[in-house]
Every structure is written in C-alpha cells, then in structure tokens.
Design a protein around this motif. Structure first.
Motif, PDB file in Angstrom:
ATOM      1  N   LYS A 191       1.395 -47.767 -13.157  1.00  0.00           N
ATOM      2  CA  LYS A 191       2.813 -48.088 -13.211  1.00  0.00           C
ATOM      3  C   LYS A 191       3.372 -48.354 -11.817  1.00  0.00           C
ATOM      4  O   LYS A 191       4.297 -49.133 -11.645  1.00  0.00           O
ATOM      5  N   SER A 192       2.806 -47.685 -10.831  1.00  0.00           N
ATOM      6  CA  SER A 192       3.178 -47.929  -9.446  1.00  0.00           C
ATOM      7  C   SER A 192       2.028 -47.473  -8.569  1.00  0.00           C
ATOM      8  O   SER A 192       1.237 -46.619  -8.958  1.00  0.00           O
ATOM      9  N   ALA A 193       1.917 -48.067  -7.389  1.00  0.00           N
ATOM     10  CA  ALA A 193       0.837 -47.721  -6.474  1.00  0.00           C
ATOM     11  C   ALA A 193       1.261 -48.050  -5.060  1.00  0.00           C
ATOM     12  O   ALA A 193       2.174 -48.844  -4.828  1.00  0.00           O
ATOM     13  N   ALA A 194       0.597 -47.416  -4.099  1.00  0.00           N
ATOM     14  CA  ALA A 194       0.892 -47.652  -2.691  1.00  0.00           C
ATOM     15  C   ALA A 194      -0.402 -47.665  -1.913  1.00  0.00           C
ATOM     16  O   ALA A 194      -1.353 -46.946  -2.242  1.00  0.00           O
ATOM     17  N   TRP A 195      -0.453 -48.521  -0.906  1.00  0.00           N
ATOM     18  CA  TRP A 195      -1.591 -48.558   0.002  1.00  0.00           C
ATOM     19  C   TRP A 195      -1.056 -48.577   1.413  1.00  0.00           C
ATOM     20  O   TRP A 195      -0.173 -49.364   1.747  1.00  0.00           O
ATOM     21  N   GLN A 196      -1.566 -47.670   2.247  1.00  0.00           N
ATOM     22  CA  GLN A 196      -1.072 -47.518   3.607  1.00  0.00           C
ATOM     23  C   GLN A 196      -2.164 -47.863   4.600  1.00  0.00           C
ATOM     24  O   GLN A 196      -3.265 -47.309   4.553  1.00  0.00           O
ATOM     25  N   GLY A 197      -1.889 -48.796   5.494  1.00  0.00           N
ATOM     26  CA  GLY A 197      -2.813 -49.177   6.545  1.00  0.00           C
ATOM     27  C   GLY A 197      -2.120 -49.135   7.894  1.00  0.00           C
ATOM     28  O   GLY A 197      -0.906 -48.890   7.986  1.00  0.00           O
ATOM     29  N   GLY A 198      -2.883 -49.379   8.943  1.00  0.00           N
ATOM     30  CA  GLY A 198      -2.315 -49.308  10.271  1.00  0.00           C
ATOM     31  C   GLY A 198      -1.333 -50.422  10.568  1.00  0.00           C
ATOM     32  O   GLY A 198      -0.294 -50.208  11.193  1.00  0.00           O
ATOM     33  N   ASN A 199      -1.644 -51.648  10.134  1.00  0.00           N
ATOM     34  CA  ASN A 199      -0.805 -52.798  10.444  1.00  0.00           C
ATOM     35  C   ASN A 199      -0.158 -53.436   9.220  1.00  0.00           C
ATOM     36  O   ASN A 199       0.649 -54.343   9.360  1.00  0.00           O
ATOM     37  N   TYR A 200      -0.530 -52.956   8.044  1.00  0.00           N
ATOM     38  CA  TYR A 200      -0.084 -53.623   6.829  1.00  0.00           C
ATOM     39  C   TYR A 200      -0.062 -52.605   5.703  1.00  0.00           C
ATOM     40  O   TYR A 200      -0.992 -51.806   5.561  1.00  0.00           O
ATOM     41  N   GLN A 201       1.012 -52.615   4.893  1.00  0.00           N
ATOM     42  CA  GLN A 201       1.146 -51.670   3.796  1.00  0.00           C
ATOM     43  C   GLN A 201       1.617 -52.401   2.542  1.00  0.00           C
ATOM     44  O   GLN A 201       2.261 -53.450   2.629  1.00  0.00           O
ATOM     45  N   LEU A 202       1.284 -51.831   1.389  1.00  0.00           N
ATOM     46  CA  LEU A 202       1.635 -52.449   0.112  1.00  0.00           C
ATOM     47  C   LEU A 202       2.277 -51.430  -0.814  1.00  0.00           C
ATOM     48  O   LEU A 202       1.896 -50.257  -0.836  1.00  0.00           O
ATOM     49  N   LEU A 203       3.238 -51.920  -1.597  1.00  0.00           N
ATOM     50  CA  LEU A 203       3.802 -51.160  -2.706  1.00  0.00           C
ATOM     51  C   LEU A 203       3.713 -52.023  -3.949  1.00  0.00           C
ATOM     52  O   LEU A 203       3.879 -53.251  -3.884  1.00  0.00           O
ATOM     53  N   LEU A 204       3.490 -51.391  -5.092  1.00  0.00           N
ATOM     54  CA  LEU A 204       3.339 -52.125  -6.347  1.00  0.00           C
ATOM     55  C   LEU A 204       4.075 -51.394  -7.453  1.00  0.00           C
ATOM     56  O   LEU A 204       3.962 -50.169  -7.576  1.00  0.00           O
ATOM     57  N   PHE A 205       4.836 -52.128  -8.259  1.00  0.00           N
ATOM     58  CA  PHE A 205       5.566 -51.547  -9.374  1.00  0.00           C
ATOM     59  C   PHE A 205       5.350 -52.403 -10.617  1.00  0.00           C
ATOM     60  O   PHE A 205       5.382 -53.633 -10.548  1.00  0.00           O
ATOM     61  N   GLU A 206       5.143 -51.766 -11.766  1.00  0.00           N
ATOM     62  CA  GLU A 206       4.988 -52.473 -13.042  1.00  0.00           C
ATOM     63  C   GLU A 206       6.318 -52.441 -13.788  1.00  0.00           C
ATOM     64  O   GLU A 206       7.011 -51.422 -13.798  1.00  0.00           O
ATOM     65  N   ALA A 207       6.679 -53.584 -14.387  1.00  0.00           N
ATOM     66  CA  ALA A 207       7.919 -53.644 -15.155  1.00  0.00           C
ATOM     67  C   ALA A 207       7.824 -54.747 -16.194  1.00  0.00           C
ATOM     68  O   ALA A 207       7.722 -55.925 -15.846  1.00  0.00           O
ATOM     69  N   ARG A 208       7.845 -54.354 -17.464  1.00  0.00           N
ATOM     70  CA  ARG A 208       7.877 -55.314 -18.572  1.00  0.00           C
ATOM     71  C   ARG A 208       6.757 -56.357 -18.469  1.00  0.00           C
ATOM     72  O   ARG A 208       6.989 -57.568 -18.501  1.00  0.00           O
ATOM     73  N   ASN A 209       5.545 -55.867 -18.313  1.00  0.00           N
ATOM     74  CA  ASN A 209       4.350 -56.726 -18.247  1.00  0.00           C
ATOM     75  C   ASN A 209       4.300 -57.603 -17.004  1.00  0.00           C
ATOM     76  O   ASN A 209       3.457 -58.505 -16.913  1.00  0.00           O
ATOM     77  N   ASN A 210       5.201 -57.388 -16.058  1.00  0.00           N
ATOM     78  CA  ASN A 210       5.157 -58.059 -14.768  1.00  0.00           C
ATOM     79  C   ASN A 210       4.914 -57.034 -13.673  1.00  0.00           C
ATOM     80  O   ASN A 210       4.984 -55.820 -13.909  1.00  0.00           O
ATOM     81  N   TYR A 211       4.631 -57.530 -12.466  1.00  0.00           N
ATOM     82  CA  TYR A 211       4.429 -56.642 -11.327  1.00  0.00           C
ATOM     83  C   TYR A 211       5.286 -57.108 -10.162  1.00  0.00           C
ATOM     84  O   TYR A 211       5.434 -58.305  -9.925  1.00  0.00           O
ATOM     85  N   LEU A 212       5.851 -56.160  -9.442  1.00  0.00           N
ATOM     86  CA  LEU A 212       6.534 -56.438  -8.190  1.00  0.00           C
ATOM     87  C   LEU A 212       5.616 -55.983  -7.061  1.00  0.00           C
ATOM     88  O   LEU A 212       5.318 -54.796  -6.936  1.00  0.00           O
ATOM     89  N   CYS A 213       5.148 -56.927  -6.256  1.00  0.00           N
ATOM     90  CA  CYS A 213       4.278 -56.638  -5.123  1.00  0.00           C
ATOM     91  C   CYS A 213       5.104 -56.750  -3.848  1.00  0.00           C
ATOM     92  O   CYS A 213       5.762 -57.766  -3.631  1.00  0.00           O
ATOM     93  N   VAL A 214       5.055 -55.717  -3.029  1.00  0.00           N
ATOM     94  CA  VAL A 214       5.907 -55.653  -1.842  1.00  0.00           C
ATOM     95  C   VAL A 214       5.056 -55.407  -0.604  1.00  0.00           C
ATOM     96  O   VAL A 214       4.284 -54.445  -0.555  1.00  0.00           O
ATOM     97  N   ALA A 215       5.189 -56.269   0.398  1.00  0.00           N
ATOM     98  CA  ALA A 215       4.525 -56.085   1.685  1.00  0.00           C
ATOM     99  C   ALA A 215       5.463 -55.330   2.613  1.00  0.00           C
ATOM    100  O   ALA A 215       6.653 -55.662   2.712  1.00  0.00           O
ATOM    101  N   VAL A 216       4.935 -54.312   3.289  1.00  0.00           N
ATOM    102  CA  VAL A 216       5.746 -53.442   4.146  1.00  0.00           C
ATOM    103  C   VAL A 216       5.162 -53.445   5.554  1.00  0.00           C
ATOM    104  O   VAL A 216       3.942 -53.436   5.740  1.00  0.00           O
ATOM    105  N   GLN A 217       6.035 -53.455   6.549  1.00  0.00           N
ATOM    106  CA  GLN A 217       5.592 -53.404   7.938  1.00  0.00           C
ATOM    107  C   GLN A 217       4.733 -52.172   8.177  1.00  0.00           C
ATOM    108  O   GLN A 217       5.033 -51.082   7.692  1.00  0.00           O
ATOM    109  N   GLY A 218       3.687 -52.347   8.965  1.00  0.00           N
ATOM    110  CA  GLY A 218       2.800 -51.217   9.249  1.00  0.00           C
ATOM    111  C   GLY A 218       3.485 -50.105  10.010  1.00  0.00           C
ATOM    112  O   GLY A 218       3.107 -48.941   9.906  1.00  0.00           O
ATOM    113  N   SER A 219       4.522 -50.431  10.793  1.00  0.00           N
ATOM    114  CA  SER A 219       5.233 -49.422  11.583  1.00  0.00           C
ATOM    115  C   SER A 219       6.274 -48.658  10.768  1.00  0.00           C
ATOM    116  O   SER A 219       6.834 -47.669  11.254  1.00  0.00           O
TER     117      SER A 219
END
Length: 239
Positions: A191-219
């Motif tokens: 339903k949701s997930a997160a990945w944390q890296g040094g220079n690049y991070q991701l967030l993911l959310f599920e909603a009504r058979n779609n996904y919201l993918c979000v890129a986050v600054q590493g800092s």
C-alpha cells in the motif's frame, strides 16, 4: 577471486531469465536466507553472484568484481542461470543491502537508456500543467523533486516525459519488492513503501489501482517528507 567448493555433479536448478526475472530470483533467495552462488550466462559472457545468509557478498563478471560486476550481470537483457548452494567464497566485495543493489541497478539501466534515447524537450511549466492533481500536490511538498501517477502496470498517467517514465520504473521495482515481502509475511499487496539512499530517495503510495511515485532529494529527511506529503494529500481530500 572466488573460492569454490568442488562439485562432482550440478546441484540446485537452472532456468532462463530476463533482467526483471533475475531480480525476482535474487529477491527470493534473499528472503530465503540463501547461501551459495547463482551463476548467470548471457551469450559468451558469464557472471557469478554469491550469497551468505540472504545477503549478496560478492560478484564476479570477467575481470570485474563487487558492485561493478553485479550491475553488469543484472543489466543483461537475458540469459540463463543456475543456482549452486554448495559453491561458496571467502571474498567480501559487496556490503550494500540486496534491496539497495536492485534499486541502484534499475537506476543505472534508466540512465543508460537516457543516453540512447533523445526525448523531446518540453518546457517545465507546460509539462507540469498536464500532471494529475495528486502529482501536482506532491510536487508542492518541500524535498520532492518529481512525482508521477501510474496505472497498475507502471504506465505514467498524463505525463509523457522521460523523467516520468524513469521514476515510474523505479516505483514499480519498489512495488515488486514490497509485494514479494507482503506475500512472504501474508499481509497482501503493498500500500505504501519507502526507499532511502544517499543521493536519491523514493516514496510510493497505492490508491484505487494506481500508484503515486515520488522522488525525494537525498539530503531531505524522508520521514518528514512522507508526513508532509500525507498531510497535503489528506487536506485536499477533506477540502
């Protein structure tokens, strides 16, 4: 060099894979706390990926070792693999987690494609005007560098830029990892997930058979960005 225990006959099993399926095999072996070696062949090229208690500790491909060798193997578009639980090594050239290795490999594949493909330049303002409202709201959150809404198969919605396609692919890779874990622990699809890296991070959310993918600054603080993002999306729903 890797040190292998001698074998009189093949052990484990073999099969044919493409790049994504090989990632599935590696993920499964990580969950099963596998120790041993997975050998991969693509044409005349050969590679070896070594596990210890579910973590990748070493890889070899030609003269390359470590993460460089792992990335070369995982980026092959096809090939054959064999799982050898009795083949071991005393070498330790990889310390990164399996999930990090897989996500980083997908990022490298995206960058390699970016060097080949020539996307049509579009003004940033015009590009963002066509985004779904939920992606627009996500972009307004501090720390967010890009956001894309995809369908269940990972196709970006109302955003044909290469940046969206790249982010969608990484989001789907994170989804597949989350779904694998959900299946193992009996909690269902992600339903949701997160990945944390040094220079690049991701967030993911599920909603009504779609996904919201979000890129986050590493800092940025990933937890704070996620909290702000949920608040922004919830506030819009209530409004």
């Amino acid at each position: 060099m890797a040190q292998e225990t001698p074998q009189k006959s093949p052990t484990g099993f073999a099969g044919s894979v493409d790049g994504l399926q090989l990632a599935d095999v590696l993920q499964l072996k990580g969950h099963n706390r596998f120790s041993g070696c997975i050998t991969v062949e693509y044409g005349t090229a050969q590679g070896m990926i070594f596990f210890r208690d579910g973590e990748i500790i070493h890889a070899e491909q030609g003269k390359a070792t470590g993460v460089t060798a792992f990335n070369a193997i995982i980026c092959w578009p096809g090939g054959k693999f064999a799982i050898q639980p009795k083949v071991t090594t005393t070498s330790r050239t990889i310390t990164e987690s399996l999930n990090y290795l897989l996500l980083e490999a997908h990022r490298l594949m995206d960058e390699a494609q970016a060097g080949i493909r020539q996307p049509q330049p579009e003004p940033q303002q015009e590009s963002r005007r066509s985004l779904p409202g939920i992606a627009e709201r996500a972009l307004a959150v501090p720390g967010v560098t890009y956001a894309v809404v995809t369908d269940s198969s990972g196709v970006p919605q109302q955003d044909g830029t290469f940046e969206a396609e790249s982010l969608a692919r990484q989001g789907m890779a994170l989804t597949r990892i989350g779904n694998s874990l959900g299946g193992l622990f009996g909690v269902g699809a992600v339903k949701s997930a997160a990945w944390q890296g040094g220079n690049y991070q991701l967030l993911l959310f599920e909603a009504r058979n779609n996904y919201l993918c979000v890129a986050v600054q590493g800092s940025s603080q990933l937890g704070q960005v996620e909290t702000d993002l949920r608040a922004a999306l919830t506030a819009r729903k209530q409004g």
